[in-house]
Design an enzyme around this catalytic site. Structure first.
Site, PDB file in Angstrom:
ATOM      1  CD  GLU A  57     -65.483 -45.975  -5.441  1.00  0.00           C
ATOM      2  OE1 GLU A  57     -66.431 -46.439  -4.764  1.00  0.00           O
ATOM      3  OE2 GLU A  57     -64.310 -46.356  -5.301  1.00  0.00           O
ATOM      4  CD  GLU A 102     -61.725 -49.448  -6.304  1.00  0.00           C
ATOM      5  OE1 GLU A 102     -61.297 -48.273  -6.316  1.00  0.00           O
ATOM      6  OE2 GLU A 102     -62.279 -49.979  -7.273  1.00  0.00           O
TER       7      GLU A 102
HETATM    8  N1  COA Z   1     -60.304 -36.762  -1.090  1.00  0.00           N
HETATM    9  C1  COA Z   1     -59.884 -35.551  -0.736  1.00  0.00           C
HETATM   10  N2  COA Z   1     -60.038 -35.040   0.494  1.00  0.00           N
HETATM   11  C2  COA Z   1     -60.637 -35.803   1.411  1.00  0.00           C
HETATM   12  C3  COA Z   1     -61.125 -37.089   1.129  1.00  0.00           C
HETATM   13  C4  COA Z   1     -60.921 -37.568  -0.200  1.00  0.00           C
HETATM   14  N3  COA Z   1     -61.314 -38.787  -0.574  1.00  0.00           N
HETATM   15  N4  COA Z   1     -61.693 -37.603   2.234  1.00  0.00           N
HETATM   16  C5  COA Z   1     -61.566 -36.674   3.193  1.00  0.00           C
HETATM   17  N5  COA Z   1     -60.938 -35.578   2.707  1.00  0.00           N
HETATM   18  C6  COA Z   1     -60.614 -34.347   3.419  1.00  0.00           C
HETATM   19  C7  COA Z   1     -61.836 -33.488   3.667  1.00  0.00           C
HETATM   20  O1  COA Z   1     -62.125 -32.691   2.535  1.00  0.00           O
HETATM   21  C8  COA Z   1     -61.401 -32.676   4.850  1.00  0.00           C
HETATM   22  O2  COA Z   1     -60.561 -31.635   4.403  1.00  0.00           O
HETATM   23  P1  COA Z   1     -60.620 -30.186   5.130  1.00  0.00           P
HETATM   24  O3  COA Z   1     -60.140 -30.451   6.522  1.00  0.00           O
HETATM   25  O4  COA Z   1     -59.695 -29.359   4.325  1.00  0.00           O
HETATM   26  O5  COA Z   1     -62.053 -29.770   5.083  1.00  0.00           O
HETATM   27  C9  COA Z   1     -60.530 -33.649   5.631  1.00  0.00           C
HETATM   28  O6  COA Z   1     -60.159 -34.666   4.710  1.00  0.00           O
HETATM   29  C10 COA Z   1     -61.264 -34.296   6.774  1.00  0.00           C
HETATM   30  O7  COA Z   1     -62.442 -34.860   6.269  1.00  0.00           O
HETATM   31  P2  COA Z   1     -63.825 -34.838   7.071  1.00  0.00           P
HETATM   32  O8  COA Z   1     -64.903 -35.198   6.112  1.00  0.00           O
HETATM   33  O9  COA Z   1     -63.976 -33.543   7.800  1.00  0.00           O
HETATM   34  O10 COA Z   1     -63.534 -35.995   8.126  1.00  0.00           O
HETATM   35  P3  COA Z   1     -64.557 -36.924   8.895  1.00  0.00           P
HETATM   36  O11 COA Z   1     -63.730 -37.678   9.868  1.00  0.00           O
HETATM   37  O12 COA Z   1     -65.730 -36.136   9.386  1.00  0.00           O
HETATM   38  O13 COA Z   1     -65.127 -37.919   7.777  1.00  0.00           O
HETATM   39  C11 COA Z   1     -64.926 -39.456   5.941  1.00  0.00           C
HETATM   40  C12 COA Z   1     -64.287 -38.902   7.227  1.00  0.00           C
HETATM   41  C13 COA Z   1     -63.915 -40.442   5.368  1.00  0.00           C
HETATM   42  C14 COA Z   1     -66.237 -40.177   6.268  1.00  0.00           C
HETATM   43  C15 COA Z   1     -65.225 -38.325   4.960  1.00  0.00           C
HETATM   44  O14 COA Z   1     -64.078 -37.502   4.845  1.00  0.00           O
HETATM   45  C16 COA Z   1     -65.602 -38.782   3.574  1.00  0.00           C
HETATM   46  O15 COA Z   1     -66.725 -39.183   3.324  1.00  0.00           O
HETATM   47  N6  COA Z   1     -64.630 -38.713   2.624  1.00  0.00           N
HETATM   48  C17 COA Z   1     -64.869 -39.048   1.223  1.00  0.00           C
HETATM   49  C18 COA Z   1     -65.040 -40.529   1.030  1.00  0.00           C
HETATM   50  C19 COA Z   1     -65.306 -40.867  -0.421  1.00  0.00           C
HETATM   51  O16 COA Z   1     -66.308 -40.524  -0.989  1.00  0.00           O
HETATM   52  N7  COA Z   1     -64.353 -41.589  -1.005  1.00  0.00           N
HETATM   53  C20 COA Z   1     -64.474 -42.059  -2.341  1.00  0.00           C
HETATM   54  C21 COA Z   1     -63.548 -41.342  -3.227  1.00  0.00           C
HETATM   55  S1  COA Z   1     -63.572 -42.097  -4.815  1.00  0.00           S
END
Ligand code: COA
Length: 252
Positions: A130, A110
């Protein structure tokens, strides 16, 4: 809290680079970052600078901070924490350029949609997961995404969890350009150079008029043009053009 600023601001002469700086959590947008973005917006509004937004590390932004989101209630939602800041960014006086390496998801997407331009890399991924978290994309995607890519694709992204690859986003012009990660910032600066070469007030008013509501046209266009017609810069730029042409004709 780590004590590290969640947003790094690098000032240039006619532009500013905002670097989202929570790489450990994939630049998840938390309240502190939103506050820092408001502060940065205030400066960009006062000085009317071009804004480039980039993520530290290999992610643009993985959305709003889910740890904070989980604890938010009705009153927080009504406060429009993210929708207000993305709206403010969208209304900045000069063009904004999102430099999207890696994931731009949820609120990260966004934020990207709120920019005037988006440049990606081959590993850019854009989506709005979301509803998978039991909420909706309430910070602009619900309406802005349809304006950008049309209803059919917007619905695939918003209602069916489709995540676009860089190539797909480029094909629908959601990304203006895709470049290698090492070239991303430089490419953003080249675009900023092109914008900066235009008359700043003309660019600023062009952006404002572009986003004016339909009913305001054509009056708002005429008023903005009236302002520009009276500027010295318009006179100087047009005179320079005509002088060049006259010189060319004189040389024939
Ligand atoms: N909010 C809070 N923490 C987040 C985050 C978010 N939106 N996205 C990633 N993190 C944190 C993870 O919890 C992790 O923390 P940790 O190291 O303490 O476990 C760290 O960032 C790394 O994330 P990880 O998932 O291990 O990295 P990745 O490279 O394998 O994957 C993503 C990256 C972006 C695909 C994955 O983190 C993800 O799906 N994030 C959420 C996306 C989402 O749903 N966003 C919408 C929010 S409204």
């Amino acid at each position: 809290m780590s004590g590290k600023p969640s947003l790094l601001v690098e000032e240039g002469e006619n532009r500013v680079v905002w670097r989202l700086n929570r790489p450990d959590v994939r630049n998840a947008i938390d309240r502190t970052m939103v506050d820092a973005l408001h502060e940065a917006c205030a400066a960009a509004e006062a000085e009317a600078k071009i804004v480039l937004i980039v993520g530290e590390g290999t992610t643009f932004a993985a959305g709003a901070d889910i740890a904070q989101l989980r604890e938010r209630g009705r009153e927080d939602a009504l406060r429009g924490i993210n929708s207000k800041i993305f709206d403010r960014i969208h209304r900045l006086p000069m063009p904004t350029i999102g430099l999207l390496d890696g994931y731009a998801l949820g609120g990260g997407a966004e934020l990207a949609y709120a920019c005037d331009f988006r440049i990606g890399t081959p590993r850019t991924r854009l989506g709005n997961p979301e509803t998978g978290l039991g909420i909706l994309a309430a910070a602009g995607a619900a309406w802005r995404l349809a304006e950008l890519v049309g209803e059919p694709l917007a619905k695939e992204i918003l209602l069916a969890g489709r995540v676009l690859t860089a190539e797909e986003a480029l094909s629908v012009h959601l990304l203006n350009e895709v470049v290698q990660p090492d070239d991303l910032l430089a490419t953003g600066h080249l675009l900023a150079d092109r914008i900066a070469a235009q008359a700043p007030l003309a660019t600023r008013l062009m952006k404002a008029v572009f986003h004016a509501p339909r009913d305001a046209h054509p009056f708002v266009d005429d008023v903005a043009q009236a302002v520009l017609f009276e500027t010295e810069e318009k006179h100087a730029r047009m005179t320079a053009f005509l002088d060049r042409r006259n010189r060319k004709e004189g040389n024939r």
